[in-house]
Each structure stands twice: as structure tokens, then as C-alpha cells.
Write a protein that holds these residues in place. Structure first.
Motif, short mmCIF file in Angstrom:
data_model
loop_
_atom_site.label_atom_id
_atom_site.label_comp_id
_atom_site.label_asym_id
_atom_site.label_seq_id
_atom_site.Cartn_x
_atom_site.Cartn_y
_atom_site.Cartn_z
N VAL A 82 0.81 -1.22 0.00
CA VAL A 82 0.00 0.00 0.00
C VAL A 82 0.85 1.27 0.00
O VAL A 82 0.48 2.25 -0.65
CB VAL A 82 -1.02 0.01 1.16
CG1 VAL A 82 -0.33 0.14 2.51
CG2 VAL A 82 -2.01 1.14 0.98
N LEU A 83 1.97 1.28 0.69
CA LEU A 83 2.77 2.51 0.72
C LEU A 83 3.31 2.86 -0.66
O LEU A 83 3.25 4.02 -1.07
CB LEU A 83 3.90 2.39 1.74
CG LEU A 83 3.48 2.49 3.20
CD1 LEU A 83 4.68 2.31 4.12
CD2 LEU A 83 2.79 3.82 3.48
N ASP A 84 3.81 1.87 -1.38
CA ASP A 84 4.30 2.14 -2.74
C ASP A 84 3.16 2.64 -3.63
O ASP A 84 3.34 3.61 -4.39
CB ASP A 84 4.92 0.88 -3.35
CG ASP A 84 6.22 0.49 -2.68
OD1 ASP A 84 6.88 1.37 -2.09
OD2 ASP A 84 6.59 -0.70 -2.75
N ALA A 85 2.00 2.01 -3.53
CA ALA A 85 0.85 2.43 -4.34
C ALA A 85 0.39 3.82 -3.96
O ALA A 85 0.04 4.64 -4.83
CB ALA A 85 -0.29 1.42 -4.19
N GLN B 150 3.64 11.92 -4.93
CA GLN B 150 5.10 11.97 -5.03
C GLN B 150 5.64 13.37 -4.76
O GLN B 150 6.74 13.53 -4.25
CB GLN B 150 5.55 11.47 -6.41
CG GLN B 150 7.03 11.27 -6.54
CD GLN B 150 7.58 10.27 -5.53
OE1 GLN B 150 6.99 9.23 -5.28
NE2 GLN B 150 8.73 10.57 -4.94
N ALA B 151 4.83 14.39 -5.03
CA ALA B 151 5.24 15.78 -4.78
C ALA B 151 5.42 16.06 -3.29
O ALA B 151 6.08 17.03 -2.92
CB ALA B 151 4.23 16.74 -5.38
N PHE B 152 4.85 15.22 -2.42
CA PHE B 152 4.95 15.41 -0.97
C PHE B 152 6.06 14.57 -0.34
O PHE B 152 6.28 14.64 0.86
CB PHE B 152 3.61 15.06 -0.30
CG PHE B 152 2.49 16.00 -0.67
CD1 PHE B 152 2.27 17.15 0.06
CD2 PHE B 152 1.68 15.74 -1.76
CE1 PHE B 152 1.24 18.03 -0.28
CE2 PHE B 152 0.65 16.59 -2.10
CZ PHE B 152 0.43 17.74 -1.37
N ALA B 153 6.74 13.79 -1.15
CA ALA B 153 7.79 12.92 -0.62
C ALA B 153 8.98 13.74 -0.15
O ALA B 153 9.26 14.82 -0.67
CB ALA B 153 8.23 11.92 -1.69
N LEU C 167 -4.59 1.70 4.48
CA LEU C 167 -3.62 2.32 5.39
C LEU C 167 -3.99 2.12 6.86
O LEU C 167 -3.37 2.70 7.74
CB LEU C 167 -3.50 3.81 5.07
CG LEU C 167 -2.80 4.14 3.75
CD1 LEU C 167 -3.03 5.59 3.34
CD2 LEU C 167 -1.30 3.83 3.84
N GLY C 168 -5.01 1.28 7.12
CA GLY C 168 -5.32 0.91 8.49
C GLY C 168 -6.68 1.31 9.01
O GLY C 168 -7.02 1.01 10.14
N ASN C 169 -7.50 1.97 8.20
CA ASN C 169 -8.82 2.42 8.63
C ASN C 169 -9.86 1.36 8.27
O ASN C 169 -10.68 1.55 7.37
CB ASN C 169 -9.14 3.76 7.96
CG ASN C 169 -10.46 4.34 8.39
OD1 ASN C 169 -11.16 3.80 9.22
ND2 ASN C 169 -10.80 5.47 7.80
N GLY D 4 8.81 8.57 4.03
CA GLY D 4 7.60 7.99 3.44
C GLY D 4 6.94 6.93 4.30
O GLY D 4 5.87 6.43 3.95
N SER D 5 7.55 6.59 5.42
CA SER D 5 6.96 5.59 6.31
C SER D 5 5.89 6.24 7.20
O SER D 5 5.86 7.46 7.36
CB SER D 5 8.03 4.95 7.19
OG SER D 5 8.59 5.92 8.06
#
Length: 196
Positions: A59-62, A79-82, A157-159, A174-175
Motif C-alpha cells: 500500500v505505501l508504494d501504491a 510523489q510531490a509530498f515525498a 492504510l489501516g482504517n 515515506g513511512s
């Protein structure tokens, strides 16, 4: 044994006087005690159910490869927020706790953006509702429209319960550093900042 003895219980087994009152008090205490235990068990189950679960595989990569529709029509690429801490908030206009926490997020954005922190609001809502809402409450941090895709990311993502608001703090690498189901408070944000 005589009948004048205050501890005498007639052969029928029926308690009398203070003994009868004591049994009533014990029953009441037992009832209240069982009620309290049941209440605590229910609260514990509710707390446990509202805790974010594990992440879906990949999920993190996606997520970091995803892009969402921006409020202004310009696509918002994750990706702009990485490379910098990111506070991601899933919200909707029809969700009272979401609406209540938005001014806090806006204030957090103003206080921390010069320190490299980012905030992104991902609306799980119809575009028209979001545009009307923003006419009443101006927000300065970036917003995107998530709809079905963002709902699935929220779950991945856990919800698990699909509740709102749901917030995630991503570290600069990114973690996921922190997650919270429910309305953010100022002390949550203070702890999150201190954790990175």
C-alpha cells in the motif's frame, strides 16, 4: 434458640429486618458491579475497534505513486509530498468532527510549513459539496478530492471501519509515523511533532 434473637431466621427461610436490607444492598452492589464491568468491556471493545489496523501489502508504494484530483482541477501527485513530513487527513463536509478539526489543521499548517511540514486534506466527498464548503471556510493547506480511490487507500492504510476523520503522519522517508481514527486535538499534533 428463642424468637427474641435478632439473628433468628424463621423456618420458611425468609430473611427479616437488617438481614433483608443487607441482601438487597448486596444485590444492588452486584448489579452495579456487573453493569460497570459490562460498560468497561464495551468501552474497551470500542477503543480496540477504533485502533488503526495493519497495512495492506504494497500500500505505501501504491499510495506514493497515486494522484488525486485537486480542488482547482490540477492533479495532486502524492510523489510531490515525498521527502518531508506529511500530515494526511481524510475528511468530509458531512462529518462534524472533520469540520471541527479543520481550523486546527489550518493553524498547524501555518505554524509548521516553514519548518518543512506539509498538510494535505483528502476529501471523501462530492466535488460540489467541497466547493460549497470552501466558500464558507477558507483553508490554506492543499486539498484533493479522493472519493472511492481515497476511501480504499484509507482502508488499506489501516482504517478498517472506514471512519472519518482519519489522519496519518508520514515521516520524511515515506513511512507511517503516527495514525489516528477520530478528531485530532492540539496535544495529538504536539506529540506527533515531537515524535519526528
Amino acid at each position: 434458640m428463642t424468637t427474641n434473637d435478632s439473628s433468628f431466621i424463621p423456618p420458611s427461610g425468609e430473611p427479616q429486618g437488617a438481614l433483608a436490607k443487607g441482601m438487597t444492598g448486596r444485590r444492588r452492589l452486584l448489579t452495579y458491579g456487573l453493569g460497570a464491568v459490562a460498560g468497561l468491556a464495551g468501552a474497551g471493545w470500542g477503543w480496540w475497534r477504533m485502533q488503526p489496523s495493519g497495512l495492506a501489502d504494497g500500500v505505501l508504494d501504491a499510495f506514493w505513486a497515486a494522484q488525486f484530483d485537486g480542488i482547482d482541477g490540477v492533479p495532486v501527485a502524492m510523489q510531490a509530498f515525498a521527502g518531508k513530513p506529511l500530515l494526511l487527513n481524510f475528511w468530509a463536509t458531512w462529518c462534524p468532527p472533520c469540520v471541527e478539526e479543520l481550523p486546527l489543521l489550518n493553524s498547524f499548517y501555518h505554524q509548521h510549513r516553514d519548518k518543512g511540514w506539509q498538510v494535505l486534506g483528502l476529501a471523501i466527498d462530492q466535488p460540489g459539496n467541497v466547493h460549497k464548503f470552501l466558500q464558507r471556510m477558507a483553508l490554506d493547506f492543499p486539498l484533493a478530492l479522493g472519493q472511492a480511490t481515497a476511501t480504499q487507500f484509507s482502508r488499506d492504510l489501516g482504517n478498517d471501519v472506514g471512519g472519518l476523520p482519519f489522519s496519518i503522519l508520514f515521516a520524511a522517508d515515506g513511512s507511517i509515523a503516527q495514525r489516528k481514527m477520530g478528531q485530532l486535538k492540539e496535544d495529538d499534533l504536539d506529540r506527533w511533532v515531537a515524535s519526528l
